[in-house]
Design a protein around this motif. Structure first.
Motif, PDB file in Angstrom:
ATOM      1  N   GLY A 128       0.798  -1.222   0.000  1.00  0.00           N
ATOM      2  CA  GLY A 128       0.000   0.000   0.000  1.00  0.00           C
ATOM      3  C   GLY A 128       0.830   1.272   0.000  1.00  0.00           C
ATOM      4  O   GLY A 128       0.292   2.354  -0.183  1.00  0.00           O
ATOM      5  N   ASP A 129       2.129   1.168   0.249  1.00  0.00           N
ATOM      6  CA  ASP A 129       2.987   2.346   0.246  1.00  0.00           C
ATOM      7  C   ASP A 129       3.304   2.771  -1.183  1.00  0.00           C
ATOM      8  O   ASP A 129       3.389   1.946  -2.086  1.00  0.00           O
ATOM      9  CB  ASP A 129       4.296   2.081   0.984  1.00  0.00           C
ATOM     10  CG  ASP A 129       4.127   2.067   2.491  1.00  0.00           C
ATOM     11  OD1 ASP A 129       3.028   2.351   2.975  1.00  0.00           O
ATOM     12  OD2 ASP A 129       5.110   1.767   3.183  1.00  0.00           O
ATOM     13  N   VAL A 130       3.491   4.072  -1.360  1.00  0.00           N
ATOM     14  CA  VAL A 130       3.863   4.632  -2.653  1.00  0.00           C
ATOM     15  C   VAL A 130       5.005   5.616  -2.452  1.00  0.00           C
ATOM     16  O   VAL A 130       5.285   6.049  -1.343  1.00  0.00           O
ATOM     17  CB  VAL A 130       2.657   5.348  -3.325  1.00  0.00           C
ATOM     18  CG1 VAL A 130       1.552   4.359  -3.648  1.00  0.00           C
ATOM     19  CG2 VAL A 130       2.125   6.474  -2.466  1.00  0.00           C
ATOM     20  N   ARG A 131       5.655   5.968  -3.542  1.00  0.00           N
ATOM     21  CA  ARG A 131       6.734   6.961  -3.515  1.00  0.00           C
ATOM     22  C   ARG A 131       6.252   8.193  -4.279  1.00  0.00           C
ATOM     23  O   ARG A 131       5.871   8.079  -5.445  1.00  0.00           O
ATOM     24  CB  ARG A 131       7.992   6.380  -4.136  1.00  0.00           C
ATOM     25  CG  ARG A 131       8.640   5.337  -3.256  1.00  0.00           C
ATOM     26  CD  ARG A 131       9.796   4.619  -3.969  1.00  0.00           C
ATOM     27  NE  ARG A 131      10.499   3.729  -3.090  1.00  0.00           N
ATOM     28  CZ  ARG A 131      10.081   2.522  -2.734  1.00  0.00           C
ATOM     29  NH1 ARG A 131       8.937   2.053  -3.177  1.00  0.00           N
ATOM     30  NH2 ARG A 131      10.803   1.762  -1.928  1.00  0.00           N
ATOM     31  N   VAL A 132       6.297   9.341  -3.601  1.00  0.00           N
ATOM     32  CA  VAL A 132       5.820  10.595  -4.185  1.00  0.00           C
ATOM     33  C   VAL A 132       6.813  11.704  -3.868  1.00  0.00           C
ATOM     34  O   VAL A 132       7.715  11.526  -3.048  1.00  0.00           O
ATOM     35  CB  VAL A 132       4.420  10.967  -3.633  1.00  0.00           C
ATOM     36  CG1 VAL A 132       3.378   9.923  -4.005  1.00  0.00           C
ATOM     37  CG2 VAL A 132       4.443  11.161  -2.120  1.00  0.00           C
ATOM     38  N   ARG A 133       6.639  12.829  -4.490  1.00  0.00           N
ATOM     39  CA  ARG A 133       7.439  14.025  -4.171  1.00  0.00           C
ATOM     40  C   ARG A 133       6.542  15.001  -3.421  1.00  0.00           C
ATOM     41  O   ARG A 133       5.355  15.110  -3.714  1.00  0.00           O
ATOM     42  CB  ARG A 133       7.969  14.667  -5.442  1.00  0.00           C
ATOM     43  CG  ARG A 133       8.894  13.726  -6.196  1.00  0.00           C
ATOM     44  CD  ARG A 133       9.962  14.481  -6.953  1.00  0.00           C
ATOM     45  NE  ARG A 133      10.823  13.565  -7.648  1.00  0.00           N
ATOM     46  CZ  ARG A 133      11.960  13.073  -7.166  1.00  0.00           C
ATOM     47  NH1 ARG A 133      12.366  13.418  -5.978  1.00  0.00           N
ATOM     48  NH2 ARG A 133      12.699  12.250  -7.870  1.00  0.00           N
ATOM     49  N   VAL A 134       7.121  15.706  -2.457  1.00  0.00           N
ATOM     50  CA  VAL A 134       6.353  16.619  -1.620  1.00  0.00           C
ATOM     51  C   VAL A 134       7.025  17.975  -1.595  1.00  0.00           C
ATOM     52  O   VAL A 134       8.246  18.075  -1.457  1.00  0.00           O
ATOM     53  CB  VAL A 134       6.212  16.068  -0.179  1.00  0.00           C
ATOM     54  CG1 VAL A 134       5.489  17.055   0.721  1.00  0.00           C
ATOM     55  CG2 VAL A 134       5.493  14.726  -0.191  1.00  0.00           C
ATOM     56  N   GLY A 135       6.216  19.028  -1.719  1.00  0.00           N
ATOM     57  CA  GLY A 135       6.697  20.394  -1.630  1.00  0.00           C
ATOM     58  C   GLY A 135       5.836  21.198  -0.674  1.00  0.00           C
ATOM     59  O   GLY A 135       4.671  20.872  -0.446  1.00  0.00           O
ATOM     60  N   VAL A 136       6.427  22.264  -0.123  1.00  0.00           N
ATOM     61  CA  VAL A 136       5.730  23.183   0.777  1.00  0.00           C
ATOM     62  C   VAL A 136       6.032  24.592   0.300  1.00  0.00           C
ATOM     63  O   VAL A 136       7.209  24.946   0.114  1.00  0.00           O
ATOM     64  CB  VAL A 136       6.204  23.002   2.235  1.00  0.00           C
ATOM     65  CG1 VAL A 136       5.554  24.030   3.149  1.00  0.00           C
ATOM     66  CG2 VAL A 136       5.940  21.585   2.717  1.00  0.00           C
ATOM     67  N   THR A 137       4.978  25.401   0.077  1.00  0.00           N
ATOM     68  CA  THR A 137       5.155  26.777  -0.396  1.00  0.00           C
ATOM     69  C   THR A 137       4.153  27.699   0.292  1.00  0.00           C
ATOM     70  O   THR A 137       3.271  27.245   0.997  1.00  0.00           O
ATOM     71  CB  THR A 137       4.930  26.882  -1.926  1.00  0.00           C
ATOM     72  OG1 THR A 137       3.579  26.517  -2.224  1.00  0.00           O
ATOM     73  CG2 THR A 137       5.873  25.991  -2.702  1.00  0.00           C
ATOM     74  N   GLY A 138       4.287  28.993   0.029  1.00  0.00           N
ATOM     75  CA  GLY A 138       3.294  29.962   0.471  1.00  0.00           C
ATOM     76  C   GLY A 138       3.629  30.732   1.719  1.00  0.00           C
ATOM     77  O   GLY A 138       3.093  31.799   1.948  1.00  0.00           O
ATOM     78  N   GLY A 139       4.480  30.190   2.559  1.00  0.00           N
ATOM     79  CA  GLY A 139       4.890  30.890   3.770  1.00  0.00           C
ATOM     80  C   GLY A 139       6.370  31.222   3.682  1.00  0.00           C
ATOM     81  O   GLY A 139       7.002  31.012   2.643  1.00  0.00           O
ATOM     82  N   PRO A 140       6.935  31.743   4.759  1.00  0.00           N
ATOM     83  CA  PRO A 140       8.374  32.022   4.752  1.00  0.00           C
ATOM     84  C   PRO A 140       9.219  30.765   4.495  1.00  0.00           C
ATOM     85  O   PRO A 140      10.284  30.844   3.916  1.00  0.00           O
ATOM     86  CB  PRO A 140       8.638  32.567   6.152  1.00  0.00           C
ATOM     87  CG  PRO A 140       7.322  33.098   6.615  1.00  0.00           C
ATOM     88  CD  PRO A 140       6.289  32.218   5.974  1.00  0.00           C
ATOM     89  N   TYR A 141       8.708  29.591   4.921  1.00  0.00           N
ATOM     90  CA  TYR A 141       9.426  28.332   4.718  1.00  0.00           C
ATOM     91  C   TYR A 141       8.966  27.697   3.415  1.00  0.00           C
ATOM     92  O   TYR A 141       7.770  27.528   3.177  1.00  0.00           O
ATOM     93  CB  TYR A 141       9.162  27.378   5.887  1.00  0.00           C
ATOM     94  CG  TYR A 141       9.803  26.021   5.718  1.00  0.00           C
ATOM     95  CD1 TYR A 141      11.161  25.851   5.913  1.00  0.00           C
ATOM     96  CD2 TYR A 141       9.042  24.912   5.353  1.00  0.00           C
ATOM     97  CE1 TYR A 141      11.755  24.607   5.764  1.00  0.00           C
ATOM     98  CE2 TYR A 141       9.630  23.662   5.207  1.00  0.00           C
ATOM     99  CZ  TYR A 141      10.982  23.516   5.412  1.00  0.00           C
ATOM    100  OH  TYR A 141      11.576  22.284   5.258  1.00  0.00           O
ATOM    101  N   THR A 142       9.922  27.350   2.554  1.00  0.00           N
ATOM    102  CA  THR A 142       9.635  26.666   1.294  1.00  0.00           C
ATOM    103  C   THR A 142      10.552  25.457   1.212  1.00  0.00           C
ATOM    104  O   THR A 142      11.732  25.551   1.535  1.00  0.00           O
ATOM    105  CB  THR A 142       9.899  27.606   0.098  1.00  0.00           C
ATOM    106  OG1 THR A 142       9.026  28.730   0.219  1.00  0.00           O
ATOM    107  CG2 THR A 142       9.627  26.928  -1.220  1.00  0.00           C
ATOM    108  N   ALA A 143       9.989  24.324   0.770  1.00  0.00           N
ATOM    109  CA  ALA A 143      10.793  23.109   0.664  1.00  0.00           C
ATOM    110  C   ALA A 143      10.283  22.248  -0.472  1.00  0.00           C
ATOM    111  O   ALA A 143       9.104  22.278  -0.813  1.00  0.00           O
ATOM    112  CB  ALA A 143      10.737  22.314   1.960  1.00  0.00           C
TER     113      ALA A 143
END
Length: 149
Positions: free
Chosen positions: A34-49
Motif C-alpha cells: 500500500g505504500d507509494v513513492r511521491v514528491r512533496v513540496g511546501v510553499t506559500g509561507g516564509p518556509y519553502t521546501a
C-alpha cells in the motif's frame, strides 16, 4: 617481514572492496504493502521546501485517527507527515475536524494557518476537493502544500 595473515591473504581490488562495502551497508528502507513513492513540496509561507522521494502509505496520525483514502490508499496528509519524518520539514501540526471527519493542517515548519490563510493541498498541481485523508494518491504523484489566502 609480512605476517602470516598477510602472506596467506589474497589481494583485494578496488572493485572487490567496493562490492564488499556495498554488501555490508544497511539495506534500504522498504515499503509496506500500500505504500507509494511521491514528491512533496511546501510553499506559500516564509518556509519553502521540495524534498526527494517520500515513501508514504495509509497510517494512523495525530491522536490515533487512521488516515487512508477508501481505507487503503496513501493521502496528501500521510505524504506530508512522512516527508516531515524522513526529511525534517520542521514539524507538521493538524487538528481533527469532527464535522468534516478529516484533519485540517494548522502549521508546517511553524508557518501557521489563521483566519486569513489556510493550508491547501495539490496533487499534480490540481487542488484537492475532498479532505486530505479522503484523497487518494499514487506512486509518482507530486504533492504540494501551499499556505493561501
Amino acid at each position: 617481514m609480512p605476517s602470516v595473515l598477510a602472506r596467506g591473504a589474497a589481494p583485494v581490488t578496488a572493485a572487490g572492496l567496493a562490492l564488499a562495502l556495498a554488501l555490508a551497508a544497511a539495506p534500504p528502507a522498504t515499503a509496506s504493502a500500500g505504500d507509494v513513492r511521491v514528491r512533496v513540496g511546501v510553499t506559500g509561507g516564509p518556509y519553502t521546501a521540495s524534498v526527494g522521494l517520500v515513501i508514504t502509505g495509509p497510517r494512523t496520525l495525530f491522536g490515533g485517527f487512521y488516515c487512508a483514502a477508501d481505507g487503503l490508499s496513501a493521502t496528501p496528509l500521510t505524504a506530508l507527515v512522512d516527508a516531515d519524518e524522513q526529511y525534517g520539514l520542521g514539524g507538521v501540526q493538524a487538528r481533527w475536524d469532527a464535522a468534516k471527519q478529516d484533519f485540517v493542517v494548522t502549521s508546517i515548519h511553524g508557518d501557521a494557518a489563521d483566519s486569513k490563510k489556510k493550508w491547501n493541498a495539490y496533487v499534480n498541481e490540481k487542488k484537492i476537493t475532498a479532505g486530505p485523508c479522503h484523497t487518494a494518491i499514487k506512486g509518482g504523484d507530486k504533492i504540494r502544500w501551499t499556505l493561501e489566502a
